[in-house]
Design an enzyme around this catalytic site. Structure first.
Site, mmCIF file in Angstrom:
data_model
loop_
_atom_site.group_PDB
_atom_site.id
_atom_site.type_symbol
_atom_site.label_atom_id
_atom_site.label_comp_id
_atom_site.label_asym_id
_atom_site.label_seq_id
_atom_site.Cartn_x
_atom_site.Cartn_y
_atom_site.Cartn_z
ATOM 1 N N CYS A 12 -4.446 24.612 22.113
ATOM 2 C CA CYS A 12 -4.305 23.220 22.324
ATOM 3 C C CYS A 12 -3.371 22.835 21.122
ATOM 4 O O CYS A 12 -3.278 23.742 20.100
ATOM 5 C CB CYS A 12 -5.230 22.564 22.742
ATOM 6 S SG CYS A 12 -6.665 22.043 21.530
ATOM 7 N N CYS A 86 -0.054 22.275 25.053
ATOM 8 C CA CYS A 86 0.726 22.728 24.118
ATOM 9 C C CYS A 86 2.039 22.967 24.502
ATOM 10 O O CYS A 86 2.877 23.231 23.533
ATOM 11 C CB CYS A 86 -0.030 23.921 23.104
ATOM 12 S SG CYS A 86 0.329 25.558 23.877
ATOM 13 N N CYS A 90 3.568 27.591 22.502
ATOM 14 C CA CYS A 90 2.813 29.027 22.537
ATOM 15 C C CYS A 90 3.885 30.046 22.699
ATOM 16 O O CYS A 90 4.447 30.206 23.629
ATOM 17 C CB CYS A 90 1.723 28.818 23.320
ATOM 18 S SG CYS A 90 0.613 30.191 23.602
#
Length: 137
Positions: A12, A86, A90
């Site tokens: 996150c 996120c 990522c």
């Protein structure tokens, strides 16, 4: 002999609430049968105290955890990467399994608001364990 344990990375933004709770549940419920990591794209200075308190209510101590920065190596070393808000931060690698868990952000919330998030995370972690063929403790 290579390690055959599945590995899961929870990601996150701040690695202070959702991903920490998910990692703590998976570590606890898998009893060491899963390699567990968590990280954040922009880690906070400390884990959310309301998340620590909410997890303590379930008998899981997260008080010693610290937010960790997301690294390419952590993603590469994981079989399953579970993102929690996120977005595009990522890194994506072929051959990895990606899941995106849409969960409310506990940042700035009191423990009463964190409890339903915690309970939903536990439900999803139990489902993940079932998918991995691992019986929850």
């Amino acid at each position: 002999m290579p390690d055959s344990k599945p590995s899961v990375l929870f990601v996150c933004v701040h690695n202070a609430g959702r991903s920490q709770m998910a990692a703590a549940f998976l570590t606890h419920l898998s009893e060491g049968r899963v390699k567990v990591r968590s990280a954040g794209s922009v880690p906070a200075a400390a884990v959310n105290p309301a998340a620590v308190q909410a997890m303590a209510e379930t008998g899981i101590d997260m008080s010693a955890e610290t937010p960790k920065v997301l690294t390419v190596e952590a993603v590469q070393a994981s079989d399953v990467v579970i993102t929690m808000g996120c977005g595009d931060t990522c890194p994506v690698f072929p051959g990895k399994r990606y899941l995106d868990w849409k969960l409310d952000d506990p940042a700035g919330q009191g423990v009463a608001a964190v409890r339903p998030i915690r309970d939903e995370i536990e439900r999803r972690v139990r489902g993940l364990l079932a998918e991995l063929g691992i019986e929850a403790a």
